[in-house]
Design a protein around this motif. Structure first.
Motif, short mmCIF file in Angstrom:
data_model
loop_
_atom_site.label_atom_id
_atom_site.label_comp_id
_atom_site.label_asym_id
_atom_site.label_seq_id
_atom_site.Cartn_x
_atom_site.Cartn_y
_atom_site.Cartn_z
N UNK A 45 0.84 -1.20 0.00
CA UNK A 45 0.00 0.00 0.00
C UNK A 45 0.88 1.25 0.00
N UNK A 46 0.30 2.35 -0.41
CA UNK A 46 1.02 3.62 -0.41
C UNK A 46 1.15 4.13 1.03
N UNK A 47 2.17 4.91 1.27
CA UNK A 47 2.36 5.47 2.62
C UNK A 47 1.13 6.25 3.05
N UNK A 48 0.50 6.93 2.13
CA UNK A 48 -0.66 7.77 2.47
C UNK A 48 -1.87 6.93 2.89
N UNK A 49 -1.84 5.62 2.63
CA UNK A 49 -2.93 4.74 3.01
C UNK A 49 -2.63 3.92 4.27
N UNK A 50 -1.59 4.30 4.98
CA UNK A 50 -1.25 3.60 6.23
C UNK A 50 -2.41 3.75 7.21
N UNK A 51 -2.97 2.65 7.70
CA UNK A 51 -4.09 2.73 8.64
C UNK A 51 -3.70 3.44 9.94
N UNK A 52 -4.60 4.24 10.49
CA UNK A 52 -4.28 4.97 11.72
C UNK A 52 -4.14 4.07 12.94
N UNK A 53 -4.53 2.81 12.84
CA UNK A 53 -4.47 1.89 13.97
C UNK A 53 -3.07 1.61 14.48
N UNK A 54 -2.06 1.93 13.70
CA UNK A 54 -0.68 1.72 14.14
C UNK A 54 -0.24 2.78 15.14
N UNK A 55 -0.94 3.90 15.19
CA UNK A 55 -0.55 4.98 16.09
C UNK A 55 0.67 5.74 15.63
N UNK A 56 0.96 5.64 14.34
CA UNK A 56 2.13 6.28 13.73
C UNK A 56 1.65 7.05 12.52
#
Length: 83
Positions: A45-56
């Motif tokens: 996935x693209x960096x911009x689609x990183x899920x917010x669940x990682x807390x990062x």
């Protein structure tokens, strides 16, 4: 992320750079950033689609990926995994 992977990668992760001016917010936990980076790399996935669940944030994950790449983390991790 499995504990076995972090046990292998944790000692190889470079410490965050020291802030000579002091202050600021404390650095994000390296394990959370590592998990976010591994997610992006394994899913494609693209960096911009990183899920917010990682807390990062995606900016933090991408910046650390660049710093860790320049420091040779992925090469060292590959060698450690082969051993």
């Amino acid at each position: 992320m499995p504990n076995e992977l972090w046990d292998l990668a944790g000692p190889l992760v470079p410490p965050p750079p020291r802030r000579w001016q002091g202050g600021g917010t404390p650095p994000i936990d390296a394990r959370a950033v590592f998990a976010a980076i591994v997610y992006v790399l394994t899913t494609g996935c693209a960096w911009r689609h990183l899920p917010p669940g990682f807390g990062v944030s995606r900016a933090t994950a991408h910046r650390r990926f660049q710093v860790w790449t320049a420091a040779g983390l992925w090469r060292r991790l590959h060698i450690a995994a082969l051993d």
